[in-house]
Design a protein around this motif. Structure first.
Motif, PDB file in Angstrom:
ATOM      1  N   LEU A 118      -2.853  -2.733   4.459  1.00 49.48           N
ATOM      2  CA  LEU A 118      -3.607  -3.910   4.146  1.00 49.48           C
ATOM      3  C   LEU A 118      -2.948  -4.855   3.308  1.00 49.48           C
ATOM      4  CD1 LEU A 118      -6.085  -1.613   4.756  1.00 49.48           C
ATOM      5  CD2 LEU A 118      -7.348  -2.978   3.037  1.00 49.48           C
ATOM      6  N   VAL A 119      -3.240  -6.088   3.718  1.00 44.77           N
ATOM      7  CA  VAL A 119      -2.392  -7.275   3.114  1.00 44.77           C
ATOM      8  C   VAL A 119      -3.620  -8.081   2.613  1.00 44.77           C
ATOM      9  CG1 VAL A 119      -0.586  -9.031   2.929  1.00 44.77           C
ATOM     10  CG2 VAL A 119      -0.247  -7.108   4.344  1.00 44.77           C
ATOM     11  N   THR A 120      -3.771  -8.302   1.553  1.00 48.58           N
ATOM     12  CA  THR A 120      -4.944  -8.947   1.138  1.00 48.58           C
ATOM     13  C   THR A 120      -4.776  -9.986  -0.077  1.00 48.58           C
ATOM     14  OG1 THR A 120      -7.217  -8.893   0.247  1.00 48.58           O
ATOM     15  CG2 THR A 120      -5.884  -7.068  -0.194  1.00 48.58           C
ATOM     16  N   GLY A 121      -5.471 -11.071  -0.108  1.00 47.61           N
ATOM     17  CA  GLY A 121      -5.184 -12.024  -1.187  1.00 47.61           C
ATOM     18  C   GLY A 121      -6.362 -11.722  -2.179  1.00 47.61           C
ATOM     19  N   GLY A 122      -7.078 -10.410  -1.890  1.00 47.64           N
ATOM     20  CA  GLY A 122      -8.313 -10.000  -3.104  1.00 47.64           C
ATOM     21  C   GLY A 122      -9.444 -10.516  -2.557  1.00 47.64           C
ATOM     22  N   CYS A 123     -10.256  -9.281  -2.909  1.00 48.32           N
ATOM     23  CA  CYS A 123     -11.899  -9.435  -2.575  1.00 48.32           C
ATOM     24  C   CYS A 123     -12.477  -8.470  -3.432  1.00 48.32           C
ATOM     25  CB  CYS A 123     -12.030  -8.859  -1.153  1.00 48.32           C
ATOM     26  SG  CYS A 123     -11.699  -7.069  -0.916  1.00 48.32           S
ATOM     27  N   LEU A 124     -13.706  -8.279  -3.439  1.00 42.37           N
ATOM     28  CA  LEU A 124     -14.355  -7.484  -4.369  1.00 42.37           C
ATOM     29  C   LEU A 124     -14.032  -6.187  -4.319  1.00 42.37           C
ATOM     30  CD1 LEU A 124     -16.628  -7.815  -6.698  1.00 42.37           C
ATOM     31  CD2 LEU A 124     -18.421  -7.229  -4.666  1.00 42.37           C
ATOM     32  N   GLY A 125     -13.370  -5.811  -5.458  1.00 42.40           N
ATOM     33  CA  GLY A 125     -13.195  -4.311  -5.656  1.00 42.40           C
ATOM     34  C   GLY A 125     -11.549  -4.181  -5.141  1.00 42.40           C
ATOM     35  N   VAL A 126     -10.934  -4.968  -4.526  1.00 39.95           N
ATOM     36  CA  VAL A 126      -9.514  -4.956  -3.996  1.00 39.95           C
ATOM     37  C   VAL A 126      -8.716  -5.940  -4.688  1.00 39.95           C
ATOM     38  CG1 VAL A 126      -7.973  -4.415  -2.275  1.00 39.95           C
ATOM     39  CG2 VAL A 126     -10.365  -3.418  -2.067  1.00 39.95           C
ATOM     40  N   PRO A 127      -8.097  -5.680  -5.702  1.00 40.31           N
ATOM     41  CA  PRO A 127      -7.058  -6.699  -5.956  1.00 40.31           C
ATOM     42  C   PRO A 127      -5.953  -7.350  -5.107  1.00 40.31           C
ATOM     43  CG  PRO A 127      -7.281  -5.223  -7.916  1.00 40.31           C
ATOM     44  CD  PRO A 127      -7.811  -4.791  -6.422  1.00 40.31           C
ATOM     45  N   GLY A 128      -5.738  -8.393  -5.018  1.00 40.87           N
ATOM     46  CA  GLY A 128      -4.638  -9.067  -4.225  1.00 40.87           C
ATOM     47  C   GLY A 128      -3.263  -7.835  -4.279  1.00 40.87           C
ATOM     48  N   GLY A 129      -2.813  -7.764  -2.884  1.00 35.33           N
ATOM     49  CA  GLY A 129      -1.780  -6.788  -2.801  1.00 35.33           C
ATOM     50  C   GLY A 129      -1.404  -6.371  -1.475  1.00 35.33           C
ATOM     51  N   VAL A 130      -0.474  -5.337  -1.593  1.00 30.40           N
ATOM     52  CA  VAL A 130      -0.355  -4.616  -0.184  1.00 30.40           C
ATOM     53  C   VAL A 130      -0.629  -3.274  -0.475  1.00 30.40           C
ATOM     54  CG1 VAL A 130       1.512  -3.780   1.398  1.00 30.40           C
ATOM     55  CG2 VAL A 130       1.575  -6.274   0.484  1.00 30.40           C
ATOM     56  N   TYR A 131      -1.398  -2.543   0.540  1.00 28.80           N
ATOM     57  CA  TYR A 131      -2.055  -1.380   0.227  1.00 28.80           C
ATOM     58  C   TYR A 131      -1.644  -0.355   1.559  1.00 28.80           C
ATOM     59  CZ  TYR A 131      -4.518  -3.170  -3.634  1.00 28.80           C
ATOM     60  OH  TYR A 131      -4.878  -4.262  -4.857  1.00 28.80           O
ATOM     61  N   HIS A 132      -1.359   0.808   1.210  1.00 24.11           N
ATOM     62  CA  HIS A 132      -1.322   1.739   2.438  1.00 24.11           C
ATOM     63  C   HIS A 132      -2.610   2.680   2.506  1.00 24.11           C
ATOM     64  CE1 HIS A 132      -0.219   6.264   3.771  1.00 24.11           C
ATOM     65  NE2 HIS A 132       0.185   5.370   4.521  1.00 24.11           N
ATOM     66  N   TYR A 133      -3.081   2.845   3.585  1.00 19.91           N
ATOM     67  CA  TYR A 133      -4.325   3.459   3.628  1.00 19.91           C
ATOM     68  C   TYR A 133      -4.018   5.344   3.894  1.00 19.91           C
ATOM     69  CZ  TYR A 133      -8.337   5.702   5.499  1.00 19.91           C
ATOM     70  OH  TYR A 133      -9.603   6.496   5.876  1.00 19.91           O
ATOM     71  N   HIS A 134      -4.508   6.125   3.039  1.00 23.66           N
ATOM     72  CA  HIS A 134      -4.255   7.326   3.027  1.00 23.66           C
ATOM     73  C   HIS A 134      -5.356   7.986   3.523  1.00 23.66           C
ATOM     74  CE1 HIS A 134      -3.361  11.460   1.625  1.00 23.66           C
ATOM     75  NE2 HIS A 134      -2.147  11.060   1.140  1.00 23.66           N
ATOM     76  N   SER A 135      -5.433   8.404   4.752  1.00 24.10           N
ATOM     77  CA  SER A 135      -6.644   8.907   5.716  1.00 24.10           C
ATOM     78  C   SER A 135      -7.231  10.206   5.133  1.00 24.10           C
ATOM     79  CB  SER A 135      -6.496   8.993   6.894  1.00 24.10           C
ATOM     80  OG  SER A 135      -5.160  10.051   7.346  1.00 24.10           O
TER      81      SER A 135
END
Length: 533
Positions: A118-135
Motif C-alpha cells: 500500500l502507498v498512502t498519504g494517510g487515512c484514519l488508522g494508517v499514517p502516510g507511508g508505504v506498507y507491506h501486507y502480511h497475509s
C-alpha cells in the motif's frame, strides 16, 4: 534495443513450452529443504494489526453485475476488508501433521509469488507511508514512513495498491516456466482486488508508473534489504478509492520523501538460478510511462442475474481449486452461458474494470457435459476484432456457426462436434481434471499483435489470462461447481489441434470447471484462528 527485447521474449516463450516428448526445463525433483516460505516478513519494522471484517456486504449477484454499494470510507477497517478478501487467507488445510494455508487469490502450486503493498498519504488508522501486507498475520508492515507530515485532510479519496513478484518462489518447483506462472498469479491477484474493491463501492484504475519508479517507491530496489536470489520484481500499481484518481494526488504519492526501514527475512536457505527468467524479466521491463489505453467497444447488455443471494464475501472466501472432478455431472446450459457472459469485459464491472484494456485474449472451449449443448469445440470471441484473425488462423474446415438461442453479443461459435474429453486430458499434460469436467478452456492470446506494441506486453497477456481465470473461479463457485487453473499443457500440441501454424495466436493458460470430488482425508480449519479470531 526494442527488437532485441522482442527477440528475447520470443526466445523465452519458445524455450519454456511443454512438449509431449519433453517438458520445459525444470528442477527435475523438489528439494524440500529449500522450499520457499510462502509468507514474506520484514524484520525490525512497525506493524499495524488489521481488524477482521464482520459485515456481510453485498450479494455476489450485485457485484458481478457492477451494482456497487455506496462507497465506503477510506479507513483502516475498510482497507482491512479489501485486503482480507483479495490477498488474505481463506482457510487452512491439514493432512496428518502437514498443514498449509489457502488464500483468496489463487496461485500456481499454492506457492504465492505475489506480494502486496500500500502507498498512502494517510487515512484514519494508517499514517502516510508505504506498507507491506502480511497475509498470515493480517497486518501492515511499515516499510517507509513520511519524512514530512502532510497537511491534514478531511478524508482521502483513495490510495495505491501495488503488486510485485518473487520469481524464486515459483522457480523452486517449476523452473524456467515459472515466469509465466508468476504473471498468471498477478492477473489473479489483480482481479481479486477488483472484486474486493467492488464490495466496498470502490473503483480500481491502473496507473502508468514505470517499473523503476514503482520499485523505488516500494523500496524493493534496495538490494541490501533482500537476499539477492529473492528480489521482488515490480509488476503494477492501481489506484483504489471512491472515484478516479486526481493527477495531483498521484504525483504527491509518487514524489513524497520517505524514510525506509527493515529487511526481508530470507525465504530459503539455498537457491537454483534460472538465467532465462532474469533475461525475460529484463526484456519485459517498462522503462517509461505509457498511457493506459481504455477499451473502446459497443456497450454490452447487463448480465442476467443469477438465482440466489449468496454474499460476495462468503463466496470469495469459499473459492477453492478442485483437485478432481467426478466425470459424470453436467451443468445446465443457462449456467454455462451465464459464466461465459461474465467473461466479457464490461465498463465498471469487476474484474475487468481493474484492467480496462482492449481484450487480447479469446477462448477455445472443450465442452464435455453441458445439458442441451452438443459436445465439441467452441470459441468465445471476446473482441469483435479477433474474429477474422481467428478464422484465418484456425482450421479452415470448422463450422463457425452460432448456436441456437445464444445472445447475439456473446461471440460464441460452434467449431466442431465430438467428444473432446480425451483431447483435453492429453493436451493438459494428461491431467484427468481437463476431461472429467463439464468444460475446459484454452486461452488464446493475440500474440504477435499484442507484442507489436512492445515486449512489456508479454506479461500483460498473462495478467489478462489470470483475470479471466479469477472470474471463472468465482462464477463456478456461484454455479455450485468448482474451477481449477491449468498451467501445465503441451503448447504446440494445442496449436496443432487448432490448426495454428505460427505465433499469431498462442495458448497461454488453461482452465477447467466441473463438479468436484472432495478429498475427505483433508481437514479444513479457520483462516485466522492463530490470531485469536
Amino acid at each position: 534495443m526494442s527488437e532485441q527485447r522482442l527477440r528475447q521474449v520470443y526466445a523465452y516463450h519458445f524455450d519454456s513450452k511443454h512438449r509431449p516428448e519433453r517438458y520445459a526445463p525444470g528442477p527435475g525433483g523438489l528439494d524440500w529443504a529449500t522450499q520457499p516460505d510462502p509468507f514474506r516478513t520484514f524484520e525490525d519494522v512497525p506493524r499495524i494489526r488489521l481488524p477482521l471484517p464482520t459485515q456481510a456486504g453485498p450479494a455476489f449477484a450485485d457485484v458481478r453485475a457492477g451494482r456497487r454499494p455506496e462507497a465506503a470510507r477510506v479507513d483502516l477497517g475498510h482497507l482491512a476488508a479489501l485486503l482480507r478478501l483479495s490477498m488474505g487467507l481463506s482457510a487452512w488445510k491439514a493432512y496428518g501433521d502437514a498443514r498449509w494455508a489457502l488464500r483468496c487469490n489463487p496461485s500456481s502450486g499454492n506457492l504465492h509469488p505475489t506480494e502486496c503493498y500500500l502507498v498512502t498519504g494517510g487515512c484514519l488508522g494508517v499514517p502516510g507511508g508505504v506498507y507491506h501486507y502480511h497475509s498470515h498475520d493480517h497486518c501492515l508492515e511499515e516499510r517507509a514512513s513520511e519524512l514530512t507530515e502532510p497537511a491534514a485532510a478531511a478524508e482521502p479519496a483513495g490510495l495505491v495498491i501495488a503488486l510485485t513478484s518473487v520469481h524464486w518462489r515459483e522457480a523452486w518447483k517449476y523452473g524456467l516456466r515459472a515466469y509465466r506462472y508468476c504473471q498468471h498469479d498477478v492477473g489473479h491477484a489483480l482481479a481479486a482486488i477488483g472484486y474486493a474493491a467492488a464490495t466496498l463501492g470502490w473503483s480500481v484504475e491502473p496507473l502508468d508508473w514505470p517499473d523503476a519508479a514503482l520499485a523505488a517507491r516500494l523500496g524493493i530496489d534496495r538490494a541490501a534489504d533482500f537476499d539477492p536470489q529473492e528480489l521482488e520484481a515490480p509488476d503494477l500499481a492501481v489506484w483504489i478509492g471512491k472515484g478516479p484518481p486526481r493527477h495531483a494526488e498521484i504525483e504527491a504519492l509518487l514524489n513524497r520523501p520517505r524514510s525506509y526501514a527493515g529487511r526481508a527475512r530470507p525465504l530459503s536457505p539455498d537457491h537454483v538460478d534460472w538465467p532465462g527468467i532474469h533475461l525475460v524479466h529484463q526484456a519485459c521491463e517498462r522503462d517509461s510511462p505509457r498511457p493506459v489505453e481504455l477499451a473502446e467497444a459497443a456497450p454490452l447488455p447487463p448480465l442476467v442475474d443469477r438465482e440466489g443471494g449468496q454474499g460476495a464475501a462468503a463466496l470469495i472466501r469459499q473459492r477453492r481449486s478442485a483437485v478432481a472432478f467426478d466425470g459424470r455431472s453436467a451443468m445446465t446450459r443457462d449456467a454455462w452461458l451465464s459464466i461465459l457472459d461474465a467473461l466479457l469485459p464490461r465498463a465498471g464491472v469487476p474484474p475487468f474494470d481493474a484492467w480496462p484494456r482492449a481484450p487480447r485474449v479469446s477462448l477455445i472451449l472443450f465442452v464435455h457435459r453441458v445439458s442441451g449443448v452438443t459436445p465439441g469445440l467452441y470459441a468465445l470471441v471476446r473482441s469483435p476484432e479477433h474474429l477474422d484473425r481467428l478464422r484465418k488462423s484456425l482450421r479452415p474446415d470448422w463450422l463457425w456457426s452460432v448456436p441456437d438461442e445464444v445472445p447475439a453479443h456473446l461471440g460464441l461459435y460452434r467449431l466442431v462436434d465430438g467428444d473432446a474429453c480425451d483431447a483435453a486430458r492429453a493436451l493438459s499434460c494428461h491431467q484427468a481434471i481437463a476431461g472429467d469436467s463439464c468444460f475446459a478452456v484454452a486461452m488464446l492470446a493475440d500474440f504477435d499483435v499484442a507484442l507489436a506494441d512492445g515486449a512489456w506486453r508479454y506479461r500483460e497477456l498473462f495478467w489478462e489470462c489470470g483475470s479471466i481465470g479469477q472470474a471463472l473461479y468465482l462464477e463456478a463457485e456461484a454455479a455450485g461447481l468448482r474451477g481449477t487453473g491449468i498451467g501445465c499443457f503441451f503448447d504446440d500440441a494445442v496449436h496443432a489441434l487448432l490448426g495454428i501454424q505460427d505465433t499469431r495466436w498462442q495458448s497461454l493458460y488453461h482452465f477447467t470447471v466441473g463438479a468436484p470430488v472432495e478429498d475427505v482425508r483433508l481437514r479444513t480449519e479457520p483462516p485466522y484462528a492463530h490470531l485469536g479470531n
